[in-house]
Structures are given as C-alpha cells and as structure tokens.
Design a protein around this motif. Structure first.
Motif: not given
Length: 449
Positions: A201-222
C-alpha cells in the motif's frame, strides 16, 4: 472574540459559475483523496504492523504506545506545514502550494514502503520511520486547507456548503482505498504480510503521485486570489497576521476542528488496534468495519453540506459534536461485544456522528478568515487542532491501559473532545466573513481561457 475583522461584503454568488465550481471541487476532491490515502495508510499500519516490526525491543504495551506516538508526531509537524504552504498559498497562489504539498507527501509515503525494519538496521528503523512521518505531516499541513480554499473560492457563496462537502469526500474515499488495500494484503499468510505485504500500500503511493500531480497542474487559480493580486491586498507574513488580527477566530477554528480529526482517528485507528490486540478480534473484522463505515461517511458528508447551506456550518458542527458525545459510550459497548456485526454497527454509527461535524468544517473554517489570510488561517486552525487531537489514539491507549483495558476511558476522552467541538460550532456560527470577487479578477479568468 474581540479582534477586528473585515465587515462582510455583498455576496459574490451570481458572478461565479456553478459548473466551474463543480469542476474545481471535483479536481480538489480527487487530489485530496489521493493525498489522504498516503496519510491514512500510516494509521492502519500503525495499528497492525509497526509495533511488531519497528519497535520489537519493547514489551507489547510499550510498543503500542511507541507506535501511536510515532503516528502522532506527524500531527505535530502539520502546523509547520500550514505556515509554510500558507505563506505560499496566500502570497504566490493556491495552485503552486497544492502541487508542492502532493509531491512531498507522495515521495515520503513511497519511501516508507522501502524502509528496512528493526531486525535489519536496528534503531535506525524507527528513527527513519519518524522522520518520514514528519515529512508527511508537513505536506498534509498545507494540503487540506489549500484544496478547501480553492474549492470554496471558486463556488457561489450560497453553494459553498455542498462544494466544501465534496472536497471532504476525499476522506472517506481515502479510507475505503487505504483500508481496502490493507484488507487485500491481509489475505496473505502472516509471514508474507510481515515480510513484504504491508509495504505494497505504501509503494502504491508512487503511481498515485503521478496521477495527483497531473490533476493539480490543470487547476485554475482561485478568482479570489486573482482579486487579491489585482487589488494589491496580499500580506507579507500571513501566518503572523492571523495571530495578530484574528486570534479569536483561530481559536474557534481549532475547537471546531478537534473532533473531525481526533474522533476520526479514534474510530479508524485506535479502535482497530483495540479490537485486534485487546479484544482478540480478527484484524480483518476490524479493518472491514472501517470499510463499511466509510461508505456511511460518504452519505453523511453529502448530507452535511446541504444542511450547512440551510442552517449554517456552525450549527451543523455543534450538532455533530453533541451527537458524538451522546453515542460515544454506546459505540464502545457495541465494540466490546466482540460480535462482528455489532462492531461494524458501532464503528459506522461512531464515525457517522463524527463526520457530521467534519463534513462542514471546510465551509466553517473558510468563512472565519478574510481572503488575504484564508489559506494560512484555515491551515493553522485545522492543523493546530491536528497537533493536539492527532494524539488521541495515544491518549486513548494510555487511558485504556490505566483502566485495566476497560473502554470507558477512551469513550470519556471522546465525549470531552466532542463537546469542545460543539462549542466551536456555536461560536463559529456568529463569525462569518463573505468575500467579494472583483470583476477584474473574473475578467482575467475568462481571458485566460
């Protein structure tokens, strides 16, 4: 509460798009769920495995206390994360702070899965475990407040409760995924689970990190932050200004947040260890109970958001605190039966009452602080509460051992914390700040498209 605060301005609801708000809140929810997953699996591992693999030189009770102390140090680091990421979020933007926080926690969580245990590197094993837990704490100290601020500032004022609740769904979804991950690896033979299964479960954090970054970079600023830039209202040291200008509001934010954090980890972490280690219930039964309870959390969270829009987030917070206080002893009585069905009912009822308050905490806290202090104020309030109530599994275990393994001690602790949060809800209902989004900021947002 005597400190000065900006007078409420005209609501900006009609200027903001519900569709855009839903898109931003959904993205914030997904990113937050991934980051909470990283954080929650430590709690499950603390209840199931760390005491045996990282503190093996201690007697069983001391190992449990050392494990929950390690779990708790992550909460001590969270106010530091609130200051660091609050500075970034209030000075340079909500978006860059959110990207940095998710990268930090993803790396720290994955590295925990690579740590050698005590038999391999002796004292360095718990030392490195504590160090990585501190890094997790710093990262989470800026995560929740940033995601909540981003979602609320994109939403029409009259719909902020529902979109704040949508971000809060990251918690039960992360519980489902993290508990589900451990439920799967617990199917392994005990020797395989201890040797390598718990690491997955901890090692699964590495691929999840890629998903999270891809989501965050697409966010518009407030748009609210764009307004701060356009009107030159940003402050140089936002955390300092929170303590100087709004200490009473910060205190209310801390009170209102205690139960959502401490109560959650009491039922989701302490109770798992209590059932497995003290009552002798199978570990799988306890983990599965948290899985089913997480499904209930989703429903309660969504309902709480709509209740906040109708009655006010402060009132709903108070209701959740009072309900938790009323059900604390009955919930532990159900768990003490050792019956799997009654344990599941107890954990579900207990977590549901806690989540009634937690589901609206984002809406309540974001309304306590003006826009130029919001990221830092929300982060400090939430994470100062975390630095205190995050040690509830440790305090509950201490009271449990002191009472001869009787559950009345942990139940009483939960009642006290629940009543403090109810008080925070009552006070918070009176201190709402509504910000105005300048037209220039909305125009800039449209031009950016």
């Amino acid at each position: 509460m005597t400190e000065s605060a900006p007078a409420p301005s005209a609501p900006a609801g009609p200027q903001l798009s519900t569709r855009d708000a839903r898109k931003i809140a959904t993205a914030a929810f997904v990113g937050t769920a991934l980051e909470w997953y990283d954080y929650y699996i430590f709690g499950t591992a603390a209840a199931l495995v760390f005491n045996r693999l990282f503190f093996t030189e201690l007697n069983p009770n001391a190992a449990v206390l050392a494990t929950f102390a390690t779990f708790g140090v992550g909460f001590l680091a969270r106010p530091l994360g609130a200051i660091l990421f609050g500075f970034i979020g209030d000075r340079y933007g909500r978006r860059p702070a959110l990207i940095a926080s998710v990268v930090l926690i993803g790396i720290a969580t994955g590295l925990i899965g690579l740590l050698p245990d005590y038999t391999q590197i002796h004292i360095w094993a718990p030392i490195l475990l504590v160090a990585l837990r501190l890094v997790q704490g710093v990262a989470v100290g800026g995560e929740w407040s940033g995601a909540m601020t981003m979602a609320v500032e994109h939403a029409p004022v009259h719909q902020r409760g529902r979109f704040a609740a949508l971000v809060q769904l990251g918690s039960p979804v992360a519980t489902l995924v993290s508990s589900g991950a451990f439920a799967l690896v617990l199917l392994l033979p005990p020797s395989d689970f201890d040797a390598w299964g718990w690491r997955l479960p901890f090692l699964f954090a590495f691929p999840l990190l890629l998903v999270a970054v891809a989501i965050r970079v697409k966010l518009e600023e407030s748009p609210v932050f764009r307004g701060l830039v356009a009107t030159d209202k940003r402050v140089r040291t936002p955390a300092f200004e929170v303590f100087r200008r709004a200490p009473g509001r910060l205190g209310v934010a801390v009170l209102a947040s205690l139960l959502g954090i401490g109560g959650f980890y009491t039922y989701n972490t302490f109770v798992v260890n209590y059932g497995a280690q003290i009552l002798g219930v199978e570990r799988g039964v306890m983990v599965n109970a948290t899985l089913i309870a997480a499904l209930g959390q989703i429903v309660v969270t969504l309902v709480s958001g709509r209740l906040a829009e109708r009655f006010g987030a402060g009132r709903v917070t108070a209701w959740g605190g009072l309900l938790t206080a009323a059900t604390a002893f009955p919930v532990f009585w159900l768990i003490d039966t050792k019956d799997p069905l009654l344990i599941t009912v107890g954990v579900t009822v207990g977590l549901g009452s806690v989540i009634l308050a937690y589901g609206v905490s984002g809406a309540l806290l974001t309304e306590l602080f003006p826009a130029e202090l919001r990221y830092s104020g929300v982060g400090l309030g939430y994470n100062i509460a975390a630095a205190t109530s995050g040690f509830m599994p440790l305090l509950a275990s201490t009271l449990l051992f002191a009472s001869g393994n009787q559950s009345w001690g942990p139940a009483l602790l939960l009642v006290v914390v629940a009543l403090l949060t109810a008080l925070g809800g009552v006070l918070g209902q009176r201190l709402r700040v509504v910000d105005e989004v300048p037209a220039a900021a909305l125009t800039e947002r449209e031009d950016a498209r």
